[in-house]
Design a protein around this motif. Structure first.
Motif, short mmCIF file in Angstrom:
data_model
loop_
_atom_site.label_atom_id
_atom_site.label_comp_id
_atom_site.label_asym_id
_atom_site.label_seq_id
_atom_site.Cartn_x
_atom_site.Cartn_y
_atom_site.Cartn_z
N VAL A 1 58.85 73.05 21.36
CA VAL A 1 58.97 74.09 22.39
C VAL A 1 57.85 73.94 23.42
O VAL A 1 58.10 74.02 24.63
N VAL A 2 56.65 73.71 22.96
CA VAL A 2 55.51 73.54 23.88
C VAL A 2 55.71 72.29 24.73
O VAL A 2 55.51 72.32 25.95
N LEU A 3 56.14 71.19 24.11
CA LEU A 3 56.38 69.95 24.85
C LEU A 3 57.49 70.14 25.89
O LEU A 3 57.38 69.67 27.02
N PHE A 4 58.55 70.83 25.51
CA PHE A 4 59.65 71.10 26.44
C PHE A 4 59.12 71.84 27.67
O PHE A 4 59.49 71.51 28.81
N GLY A 5 58.26 72.82 27.46
CA GLY A 5 57.69 73.56 28.58
C GLY A 5 56.86 72.71 29.50
O GLY A 5 56.81 72.96 30.71
N ARG A 6 56.23 71.70 28.97
CA ARG A 6 55.41 70.81 29.81
C ARG A 6 56.24 69.77 30.54
O ARG A 6 55.88 69.32 31.63
N VAL A 7 57.34 69.34 29.95
CA VAL A 7 58.18 68.30 30.54
C VAL A 7 59.17 68.87 31.55
O VAL A 7 59.47 68.23 32.57
N PHE A 8 59.69 70.06 31.29
CA PHE A 8 60.74 70.65 32.11
C PHE A 8 60.43 70.66 33.60
O PHE A 8 61.30 70.31 34.40
N PRO A 9 59.23 71.02 34.04
CA PRO A 9 58.96 71.03 35.49
C PRO A 9 59.07 69.66 36.15
O PRO A 9 59.23 69.56 37.36
N HIS A 10 59.01 68.60 35.37
CA HIS A 10 59.03 67.26 35.92
C HIS A 10 60.42 66.61 35.87
O HIS A 10 60.57 65.45 36.25
N THR A 11 61.41 67.36 35.39
CA THR A 11 62.77 66.82 35.33
C THR A 11 63.49 67.08 36.64
O THR A 11 63.16 68.00 37.39
N PRO B 1 66.34 68.36 39.16
CA PRO B 1 67.14 69.59 39.15
C PRO B 1 68.51 69.41 38.48
O PRO B 1 68.98 70.31 37.78
N LYS B 2 69.11 68.26 38.66
CA LYS B 2 70.41 67.99 38.04
C LYS B 2 70.29 68.08 36.51
O LYS B 2 71.14 68.66 35.84
N HIS B 3 69.21 67.52 35.96
CA HIS B 3 69.01 67.54 34.52
C HIS B 3 68.61 68.93 34.03
O HIS B 3 68.95 69.30 32.90
N ARG B 4 67.90 69.67 34.84
CA ARG B 4 67.57 71.06 34.47
C ARG B 4 68.85 71.86 34.27
O ARG B 4 68.99 72.60 33.30
N GLN B 5 69.77 71.71 35.20
CA GLN B 5 71.04 72.43 35.10
C GLN B 5 71.81 72.01 33.85
O GLN B 5 72.37 72.84 33.15
N GLN B 6 71.82 70.72 33.56
CA GLN B 6 72.51 70.23 32.37
C GLN B 6 71.89 70.80 31.09
O GLN B 6 72.60 71.19 30.17
N LEU B 7 70.56 70.85 31.05
CA LEU B 7 69.88 71.41 29.88
C LEU B 7 70.22 72.88 29.68
O LEU B 7 70.52 73.32 28.57
N LEU B 8 70.17 73.65 30.76
CA LEU B 8 70.44 75.08 30.66
C LEU B 8 71.89 75.33 30.26
O LEU B 8 72.19 76.23 29.47
N THR B 9 72.81 74.53 30.79
CA THR B 9 74.22 74.65 30.41
C THR B 9 74.39 74.31 28.94
O THR B 9 75.10 75.01 28.20
N ASP C 1 70.00 77.71 43.83
CA ASP C 1 70.72 78.90 43.36
C ASP C 1 71.72 78.54 42.27
O ASP C 1 72.00 79.33 41.38
N GLU C 2 72.26 77.34 42.35
CA GLU C 2 73.24 76.89 41.34
C GLU C 2 72.61 76.82 39.95
O GLU C 2 73.20 77.20 38.96
N ILE C 3 71.37 76.34 39.88
CA ILE C 3 70.66 76.26 38.61
C ILE C 3 70.34 77.66 38.10
O ILE C 3 70.50 77.96 36.92
N ILE C 4 69.94 78.53 39.00
CA ILE C 4 69.58 79.89 38.62
C ILE C 4 70.79 80.63 38.07
O ILE C 4 70.68 81.39 37.10
N LYS C 5 71.96 80.39 38.62
CA LYS C 5 73.19 81.05 38.14
C LYS C 5 73.61 80.54 36.78
O LYS C 5 74.34 81.20 36.06
N THR C 6 73.16 79.33 36.41
CA THR C 6 73.50 78.74 35.11
C THR C 6 72.90 79.60 34.04
O THR C 6 73.42 79.95 33.07
#
Length: 106
Positions: free
Chosen positions: A39-49, A51-59, A101-106
């Motif tokens: 969980v801690v590692l995910f929080g550190r890596v997420f900002p560097h991914t 946007p396309k991958h962020r949306q995929q992760l959240l979905t 906004d598309e990521i935020i709506k996910t």
């Protein structure tokens, strides 16, 4: 209100993620320590991914919560929400936004 997940209370898990866990509780089991570190590692890596991958992760997380069986659903929800909060903390630390906004709506 405290939740019991695999024999460990929410308070114990929460304090271990913040790094203020009391030594009187002893070491965490390997499975719990691995999830907490992930969980801690995910929080550190997420900002560097991207946007396309962020949306995929959240979905993916949303689908996983929907598909979780009732016996594990609560633990899955807590772990995913904790990872998402860790990601938001990482975004704040990196002084960046979640994305479009598309990521935020996910």
């Amino acid at each position: 209100k405290q939740f019991d997940i695999g024999g460990f209370s929410e308070r114990r898990r929460d304090s271990s993620l913040r790094g203020r866990r009391s030594d009187r509780l002893g070491p965490l089991p390997l499975g719990v320590a691995l999830i907490d570190s992930s969980v801690v590692l995910f929080g550190r890596v997420f900002p560097h991914t991207a946007p396309k991958h962020r949306q995929q992760l959240l979905t993916h997380f949303g689908e996983f919560i929907k598909q979780a069986k009732s016996s594990r659903q609560h633990a899955v929800q807590i772990n995913i929400f904790t990872a998402f909060i860790s990601a938001l903390k990482g975004l704040v630390a990196a002084k960046t936004t979640l994305g479009s906004d598309e990521i935020i709506k996910t």
